[in-house]
Scaffold this motif. Structure first.
Motif, mmCIF file in Angstrom:
data_model
loop_
_atom_site.group_PDB
_atom_site.id
_atom_site.type_symbol
_atom_site.label_atom_id
_atom_site.label_comp_id
_atom_site.label_asym_id
_atom_site.label_seq_id
_atom_site.Cartn_x
_atom_site.Cartn_y
_atom_site.Cartn_z
ATOM 1 N N ILE A 159 14.269 31.395 -36.585
ATOM 2 C CA ILE A 159 14.913 30.779 -37.753
ATOM 3 C C ILE A 159 15.618 31.838 -38.599
ATOM 4 C CG2 ILE A 159 14.460 29.617 -39.949
ATOM 5 C CD1 ILE A 159 12.311 27.989 -38.417
ATOM 6 N N VAL A 160 14.954 32.945 -38.864
ATOM 7 C CA VAL A 160 15.550 34.005 -39.688
ATOM 8 C C VAL A 160 16.797 34.575 -39.010
ATOM 9 C CG1 VAL A 160 15.154 36.314 -40.638
ATOM 10 C CG2 VAL A 160 13.412 34.540 -40.912
ATOM 11 N N GLN A 161 16.740 34.795 -37.694
ATOM 12 C CA GLN A 161 17.923 35.277 -36.969
ATOM 13 C C GLN A 161 19.053 34.265 -37.047
ATOM 14 O OE1 GLN A 161 16.837 36.257 -32.949
ATOM 15 N NE2 GLN A 161 15.839 38.170 -33.535
ATOM 16 N N PHE A 162 18.742 32.979 -36.950
ATOM 17 C CA PHE A 162 19.758 31.928 -37.060
ATOM 18 C C PHE A 162 20.420 31.973 -38.441
ATOM 19 C CE2 PHE A 162 20.866 27.646 -38.492
ATOM 20 C CZ PHE A 162 21.815 27.306 -37.543
ATOM 21 N N VAL A 163 19.620 32.094 -39.491
ATOM 22 C CA VAL A 163 20.161 32.144 -40.859
ATOM 23 C C VAL A 163 21.075 33.349 -41.020
ATOM 24 C CG1 VAL A 163 19.560 32.456 -43.298
ATOM 25 C CG2 VAL A 163 18.279 30.822 -41.897
ATOM 26 N N PHE A 164 20.640 34.517 -40.557
ATOM 27 C CA PHE A 164 21.476 35.720 -40.664
ATOM 28 C C PHE A 164 22.784 35.565 -39.892
ATOM 29 C CE2 PHE A 164 17.618 38.639 -41.511
ATOM 30 C CZ PHE A 164 17.736 38.421 -42.871
ATOM 31 N N LYS A 165 22.699 35.000 -38.710
ATOM 32 C CA LYS A 165 23.899 34.791 -37.888
ATOM 33 C C LYS A 165 24.884 33.867 -38.608
ATOM 34 C CE LYS A 165 25.373 32.908 -33.461
ATOM 35 N NZ LYS A 165 24.959 32.089 -32.323
ATOM 36 N N GLN A 166 24.389 32.800 -39.207
ATOM 37 C CA GLN A 166 25.255 31.874 -39.935
ATOM 38 C C GLN A 166 25.867 32.539 -41.169
ATOM 39 O OE1 GLN A 166 26.103 28.755 -38.806
ATOM 40 N NE2 GLN A 166 24.990 29.455 -37.017
ATOM 41 N N GLN A 167 25.091 33.361 -41.863
ATOM 42 C CA GLN A 167 25.613 34.079 -43.029
ATOM 43 C C GLN A 167 26.724 35.046 -42.627
ATOM 44 O OE1 GLN A 167 21.909 35.676 -44.609
ATOM 45 N NE2 GLN A 167 22.050 34.263 -46.346
ATOM 46 N N ARG A 168 26.520 35.773 -41.534
ATOM 47 C CA ARG A 168 27.561 36.704 -41.066
ATOM 48 C C ARG A 168 28.831 35.943 -40.720
ATOM 49 N NH1 ARG A 168 23.160 39.124 -38.323
ATOM 50 N NH2 ARG A 168 23.767 38.131 -36.405
ATOM 51 N N GLU A 169 28.680 34.787 -40.066
ATOM 52 C CA GLU A 169 29.851 33.977 -39.704
ATOM 53 C C GLU A 169 30.580 33.479 -40.948
ATOM 54 O OE1 GLU A 169 30.494 29.858 -37.314
ATOM 55 O OE2 GLU A 169 29.228 31.374 -36.338
ATOM 56 N N GLN A 170 29.843 33.066 -41.967
ATOM 57 C CA GLN A 170 30.460 32.612 -43.210
ATOM 58 C C GLN A 170 31.229 33.743 -43.890
ATOM 59 O OE1 GLN A 170 27.254 30.953 -45.514
ATOM 60 N NE2 GLN A 170 27.161 29.083 -44.291
ATOM 61 N N ILE A 171 30.665 34.933 -43.867
ATOM 62 C CA ILE A 171 31.336 36.101 -44.469
ATOM 63 C C ILE A 171 32.619 36.407 -43.702
ATOM 64 C CG2 ILE A 171 31.163 38.594 -44.837
ATOM 65 C CD1 ILE A 171 28.140 38.076 -45.438
ATOM 66 N N ARG A 172 32.548 36.408 -42.368
ATOM 67 C CA ARG A 172 33.758 36.663 -41.564
ATOM 68 C C ARG A 172 34.828 35.633 -41.835
ATOM 69 N NH1 ARG A 172 30.546 36.991 -36.770
ATOM 70 N NH2 ARG A 172 29.578 38.990 -36.875
ATOM 71 N N ASN A 173 34.454 34.360 -41.902
ATOM 72 C CA ASN A 173 35.427 33.300 -42.142
ATOM 73 C C ASN A 173 36.030 33.372 -43.531
ATOM 74 O OD1 ASN A 173 35.061 32.286 -39.585
ATOM 75 N ND2 ASN A 173 33.586 30.741 -40.210
ATOM 76 N N SER A 174 35.286 33.839 -44.512
ATOM 77 C CA SER A 174 35.824 33.939 -45.869
ATOM 78 C C SER A 174 36.833 35.072 -46.004
ATOM 79 C CB SER A 174 34.690 34.135 -46.888
ATOM 80 O OG SER A 174 34.102 35.409 -46.724
ATOM 81 N N LYS A 175 36.780 36.065 -45.129
ATOM 82 C CA LYS A 175 37.708 37.194 -45.173
ATOM 83 C C LYS A 175 39.012 36.900 -44.462
ATOM 84 C CE LYS A 175 34.297 40.807 -45.722
ATOM 85 N NZ LYS A 175 33.766 42.054 -45.203
ATOM 86 N N ILE A 176 39.050 35.834 -43.683
ATOM 87 C CA ILE A 176 40.262 35.500 -42.923
ATOM 88 C C ILE A 176 41.256 34.803 -43.785
ATOM 89 C CG2 ILE A 176 41.138 34.089 -41.024
ATOM 90 C CD1 ILE A 176 38.609 34.706 -39.499
#
Length: 172
Positions: free
Chosen positions: A155-172
Motif C-alpha cells: 500500500i505504501v509503495q502504491f501511494v508513493f508511486k501515485q504521488q510521483r506520477e501526480q508530481i510528474r503530471n503537474s510539471k508537464i
C-alpha cells in the motif's frame, strides 16, 4: 473524535475493493495473498541465466501472461468470500475512505481486499474498523487495524508511486 493525527500521506484514488463483515477484529484474516513483487527478481534470474535472449524474453512474457490468468481466476474466489463491493476514493498507509451500497455501523470490523493494480494484479488485504460515515459526503472512514507487513509495504509503495506520477503530471 479529537484532532486527527496523521503519519501517512493520503491520495485521491478510484479503486475497487471487496469486503466482508467479521464477528470480531480478532478473527483470523481470510485473505492470504502473497504480495511479494517477484517480477524484478524473475527478470534478473532470466537475464543472468545462460539462455539465449529470445528464450528469456519468451519466458518473461509467458510469466506475465500466467500472472494475468491467475489474477482473473482469483477474482471469483474473492467475490465469493468477500461479497461486499466498495469503491475506495482515498487511501493512505493508515486507512481508506470509501463508498458502498451497504450500510455499516461505526466500529464495525471488516476485512478488505484492495485491488491496487489490474495488470499485473496487485492486491493487499487488511482488517480494520469503520470509524464513521461522513454526513456531508456519505463516505465511510476505515482504519487499518491489523495488517501484515507485506500488505502495508504494498500500500505504501502504491501511494508513493501515485504521488510521483501526480508530481510528474503537474510539471508537464
Amino acid at each position: 473524535m479529537s484532532e486527527e493525527k496523521r503519519s501517512f500521506s493520503r491520495i485521491p484514488v478510484r479503486l475497487k475493493a471487496n469486503a466482508r463483515l467479521m464477528h470480531s477484529i480478532d478473527s483470523p484474516q481470510l485473505f492470504t495473498g502473497a504480495n511479494v513483487d517477484t517480477t524484478t527478481s524473475r527478470k534478473e534470474l532470466f537475464k543472468k541465466s545462460k539462455l539465449p535472449n529470445e528464450v528469456t524474453s519468451f519466458l518473461i512474457d509467458m510469466d506475465r501472461k500466467l500472472d494475468q490468468v491467475i489474477g482473473l481466476l482469483s477474482k471469483d474466489y474473492i467475490q465469493t468470500d468477500f461479497p461486499i463491493e466498495i469503491e475506495v476514493v482515498e487511501i493512505s498507509g493508515a486507512g481508506i475512505r470509501f463508498r458502498s451500497s451497504e450500510t455499516f455501523e461505526s466500529e464495525a470490523p471488516l476485512e478488505i481486499i484492495l485491488t491496487l493494480n489490474q495488470v499485473p494484479l496487485t492486491m493487499a488485504g487488511t482488517k480494520g474498523r469503520i470509524l464513521e460515515r461522513e454526513k456531508d459526503t456519505g463516505l465511510y472512514r476505515f482504519e487499518f487495524v491489523d495488517m501484515r507487513g507485506s500488505d502495508m509495504e504494498t500500500i505504501v509503495q502504491f501511494v508513493f508511486k501515485q504521488q510521483r506520477e501526480q508530481i510528474r503530471n503537474s510539471k508537464i
